[in-house]
Design an enzyme around this catalytic site. Structure first.
Site, PDB file in Angstrom:
ATOM      1  N   LYS A 116      37.297  54.083  12.198  1.00 41.02           N
ATOM      2  CA  LYS A 116      36.400  53.285  13.041  1.00 41.02           C
ATOM      3  C   LYS A 116      36.980  51.879  13.274  1.00 41.02           C
ATOM      4  O   LYS A 116      36.805  51.314  14.343  1.00 41.02           O
ATOM      5  CB  LYS A 116      35.000  53.210  12.434  1.00 41.02           C
ATOM      6  CG  LYS A 116      34.255  54.540  12.545  1.00 41.02           C
ATOM      7  CD  LYS A 116      32.768  54.408  12.323  1.00 41.02           C
ATOM      8  CE  LYS A 116      32.093  55.739  12.620  1.00 41.02           C
ATOM      9  NZ  LYS A 116      30.665  55.752  12.383  1.00 41.02           N
ATOM     10  N   LYS A 197      36.906  65.727  15.757  1.00 44.54           N
ATOM     11  CA  LYS A 197      35.488  65.939  15.446  1.00 44.54           C
ATOM     12  C   LYS A 197      34.629  65.513  16.638  1.00 44.54           C
ATOM     13  O   LYS A 197      34.898  64.498  17.277  1.00 44.54           O
ATOM     14  CB  LYS A 197      35.144  65.062  14.234  1.00 44.54           C
ATOM     15  CG  LYS A 197      33.707  65.102  13.806  1.00 44.54           C
ATOM     16  CD  LYS A 197      33.452  64.093  12.679  1.00 44.54           C
ATOM     17  CE  LYS A 197      32.895  62.782  13.210  1.00 44.54           C
ATOM     18  NZ  LYS A 197      31.485  62.529  12.970  1.00 44.54           N
ATOM     19  N   LYS A 200      29.408  61.000  18.351  1.00 47.68           N
ATOM     20  CA  LYS A 200      28.414  60.357  19.236  1.00 47.68           C
ATOM     21  C   LYS A 200      29.040  59.299  20.115  1.00 47.68           C
ATOM     22  O   LYS A 200      28.611  59.061  21.224  1.00 47.68           O
ATOM     23  CB  LYS A 200      27.384  59.625  18.367  1.00 47.68           C
ATOM     24  CG  LYS A 200      26.194  60.405  17.984  1.00 47.68           C
ATOM     25  CD  LYS A 200      25.122  59.439  17.494  1.00 47.68           C
ATOM     26  CE  LYS A 200      24.501  59.906  16.203  1.00 47.68           C
ATOM     27  NZ  LYS A 200      25.143  59.387  15.001  1.00 47.68           N
TER      28      LYS A 200
HETATM   29  N1  AQP Z   1      31.141  66.902  14.473  1.00 42.32           N
HETATM   30  C1  AQP Z   1      30.302  67.045  13.451  1.00 42.32           C
HETATM   31  N2  AQP Z   1      30.184  68.255  12.849  1.00 42.32           N
HETATM   32  C2  AQP Z   1      29.316  68.419  11.803  1.00 42.32           C
HETATM   33  N3  AQP Z   1      28.526  67.442  11.320  1.00 42.32           N
HETATM   34  C3  AQP Z   1      28.613  66.230  11.899  1.00 42.32           C
HETATM   35  N4  AQP Z   1      27.975  65.055  11.664  1.00 42.32           N
HETATM   36  C4  AQP Z   1      28.425  64.117  12.527  1.00 42.32           C
HETATM   37  N5  AQP Z   1      29.349  64.644  13.350  1.00 42.32           N
HETATM   38  C5  AQP Z   1      29.491  65.965  12.993  1.00 42.32           C
HETATM   39  C6  AQP Z   1      26.957  64.889  10.633  1.00 42.32           C
HETATM   40  O1  AQP Z   1      25.788  64.379  11.247  1.00 42.32           O
HETATM   41  C7  AQP Z   1      25.081  63.577  10.292  1.00 42.32           C
HETATM   42  C8  AQP Z   1      24.669  62.291  10.926  1.00 42.32           C
HETATM   43  O2  AQP Z   1      25.815  61.591  11.344  1.00 42.32           O
HETATM   44  P1  AQP Z   1      25.758  60.029  11.594  1.00 42.32           P
HETATM   45  O3  AQP Z   1      25.165  59.747  12.873  1.00 42.32           O
HETATM   46  O4  AQP Z   1      25.054  59.354  10.506  1.00 42.32           O
HETATM   47  O5  AQP Z   1      27.225  59.614  11.402  1.00 42.32           O
HETATM   48  P2  AQP Z   1      28.548  59.924  12.084  1.00 42.32           P
HETATM   49  O6  AQP Z   1      29.290  60.871  11.230  1.00 42.32           O
HETATM   50  O7  AQP Z   1      29.135  58.584  12.250  1.00 42.32           O
HETATM   51  O8  AQP Z   1      28.169  60.614  13.470  1.00 42.32           O
HETATM   52  P3  AQP Z   1      29.002  60.629  14.759  1.00 42.32           P
HETATM   53  O9  AQP Z   1      28.320  61.544  15.671  1.00 42.32           O
HETATM   54  O10 AQP Z   1      30.439  60.880  14.535  1.00 42.32           O
HETATM   55  O11 AQP Z   1      28.763  59.167  15.300  1.00 42.32           O
HETATM   56  P4  AQP Z   1      29.780  57.996  15.601  1.00 42.32           P
HETATM   57  O12 AQP Z   1      30.589  58.440  16.762  1.00 42.32           O
HETATM   58  O13 AQP Z   1      28.832  56.858  15.946  1.00 42.32           O
HETATM   59  O14 AQP Z   1      30.585  57.772  14.384  1.00 42.32           O
HETATM   60  C9  AQP Z   1      26.003  63.401   9.089  1.00 42.32           C
HETATM   61  O15 AQP Z   1      25.590  64.265   8.061  1.00 42.32           O
HETATM   62  C10 AQP Z   1      27.347  63.822   9.620  1.00 42.32           C
HETATM   63  O16 AQP Z   1      28.154  64.388   8.605  1.00 42.32           O
END
Ligand code: AQP
Length: 335
Positions: A116, A197, A200
């Protein structure tokens, strides 16, 4: 005879944008399936969301949208304590206390921080500190299990290390939690790049399917999903087959069918048929969530009411715990 304590489950999700099917299949589906038998806490981690810049009006909207989406996806506020992190001050206090027992080097090793940080022009201190706030979230509830996607495994392991260190320094205080990661859906990959992966914060069209995407958008994205030239359909760990494997796992989790029956269903068929069936499964799986979401988001006062009840329930657990932690560390507690 004392009745054994019900296992505690805690997990969090950031209101940093519209949820995608990776969040849904990796985390939320597990949270919904586990309701009832255990004591569940699901936290909308707004303090985590601000570790990267957020526009205030968008953040405010996203917090309520996320609450509505979680309920629409099956989180039942009667069975799960659903609350917003910033409504329970103990999380920020716990973070500070744990900051002061955690070596900096432990944070600098975190893969998510490194990834990040690369995307930011200016790295905020909170981004480095993110896993300690997460540790406070988890440890304040005497959590046994943390159901997450695979990307969060390292953070839960760090939480375990922090709990053990604290217990070693100040005496048995924290339950040492374990991550719960299911095999399918642990890492839903981007549809336009199965080596990355689904995330969001990637807004490239074709990267993700958002939980509230229209059927037309879902068709558009899956039609263009990257596969391979091998033209055979089966679950596989081979990186060259990651695109097909990703589509199959999405199909598996939306239909609930066994891998065996899925492989026999697709035997001898081509990628066109695979994509058509995955599209149908995703559209039908998300349809009721989208419909419930539209109804819920039309009543923000009801969402706020649910979140306020959740915050009271969470405070009843987290506030006394933070006092225990402060007491162990030698603070004079306010009378
Ligand atoms: N691609 C994924 N596959 C499986 N699980 C996933 N999670 C996130 N992406 C995947 C799981 O979703 C939960 C919530 O995630 P979060 O929003 O708290 O954090 P994150 O991992 O930062 O999510 P993103 O979508 O990747 O957001 P950004 O882009 O903002 O960093 C967690 O249990 C995570 O494991």
């Amino acid at each position: 005879m004392t009745t054994p304590r019900r296992a505690r489950v805690f997990s969090g999700i950031q209101p940093s944008g519209m949820l995608h099917i990776g969040n849904y299949l990796g985390a939320i589906q597990q949270w919904v399936a586990g309701q009832g038998e255990k004591t569940n806490f699901i936290c909308i981690v707004d303090l985590h969301a601000i570790t990267v810049p957020q526009e205030p009006a968008a953040l405010r909207r996203q917090i309520r949208e996320l609450a509505a989406l979680l309920i629409a996806a099956g989180i039942d506020p009667q069975q799960t304590t659903l609350f917003v992190q910033s409504h329970v001050r103990a999380h920020a206090e716990g973070c500070w206390l744990l900051n002061c027992v955690t070596p900096l080097g432990w944070l600098e090793r975190m893969t998510q921080y490194k990834m990040k940080a690369q995307k930011q022009e200016s790295i905020l201190t909170g981004l480095l500190d993110y896993p300690i706030l997460q540790a406070a979230d988890i440890l304040l509830y005497d959590t046994d299990e943390v159901p997450v996607g695979e990307d969060q495994k390292q953070h839960v392991e760090l939480t375990r290390d922090i709990a053990q260190r604290f217990n070693g320094l100040y005496g048995e205080t924290f339950v040492v939690p374990k991550p719960v990661i299911r095999e399918s859906g642990a890492r839903v990959m981007a549809l336009n790049d199965p080596t990355a992966k689904m995330s969001k914060s990637d807004f490239t069209r074709g990267h993700a399917i958002r939980v509230n995407d229209s059927p037309d958008e879902i068709r558009w994205v899956i039609k263009r999903a990257v596969t391979d030239a091998l033209a055979s359909i089966g679950f596989s760990n081979d990186p060259a087959r990651a695109g097909v494997n990703n589509l199959l796992q999405i199909y598996e989790l939306f239909t609930g069918q066994s891998r065996e029956s899925i492989e026999s269903h697709f035997a001898g068929k081509g990628y066109g048929a695979l994509k058509a069936d995955v599209t149908e499964a995703v559209i039908e799986g998300l349809r009721p969530i989208r419909e419930r979401f539209e109804r819920l988001i039309a009543d923000p006062a009801e969402i706020d009411r649910i979140l306020s009840i959740g915050a009271s329930q969470a405070r009843a657990v987290a506030d006394p715990k933070v006092r225990v932690v402060m007491d162990r560390m030698g603070f004079v507690l306010p009378a």
